[in-house]
Design a protein around this motif. Structure first.
Motif: not given
Length: 156
Positions: A94-107, A120-135
């Motif tokens: 947990g809290a190991a990454f600043d930015i987590a991305t997921s491109f064309d996966v969730l759908y 899980e994406m939000f779990r691995v993000l550090r406080p203030g981190g960003w999730a960028i999702i394209n779908t």
């Protein structure tokens, strides 16, 4: 899925869609990075790992995917920060990454796995981190890729 990844690997460097996608996502990464270039980034469901080069402009980029063939293509291209894992159960602290991305996966995920992936994406993000999702969005844009990618849903 192997057929789709084979075709994707062949098209990633030259097809207009991938160029357009990188043009679209780069400003989002710039904003999320806050001008820093020492970040830790994670591409969740990275396929062949091609986007690690783009993500690497902002720091140390890692990727994982469930498909062996996608990772094999990535490794054949010299990408080394790749792991085999599921987006619904990430093997990272947990809290190991600043930015987590997921491109064309969730759908393409069943509802419970989609929900677990976002958690899980939000779990691995550090406080203030960003999730960028394209779908995928808009049913009218469905095509052959939708079938090959085992699309479950589109978003609005």
């Amino acid at each position: 899925m192997d057929h789709l990844l084979r075709a994707t690997a062949a098209a990633e460097t030259r097809h207009f869609w991938f160029h357009g996608f990188r043009h679209f996502v780069t400003p989002l990464l710039e904003r999320a990075s806050g001008g820093r270039r020492d970040l830790r980034l994670l591409d969740c469901g990275c396929g062949t790992g091609n986007n690690l080069e783009l993500l690497g402009r902002f720091g140390r980029a890692y990727g994982f995917d469930l498909t062996f063939s996608g990772l094999q293509f990535g490794r054949e291209c010299g990408r080394t920060r790749l792991a085999r894992a599921s987006v619904g159960d990430m093997p990272f602290p947990g809290a190991a990454f600043d930015i987590a991305t997921s491109f064309d996966v969730l759908y393409s995920l069943p509802d419970p796995v989609e929900q677990a992936a976002v958690r899980e994406m939000f779990r691995v993000l550090r406080p203030g981190g960003w999730a960028i999702i394209n779908t995928a969005a808009m049913d009218m844009l469905k095509g052959d890729h939708s079938v090959l990618g085992h699309e479950v849903r589109r978003y609005s």
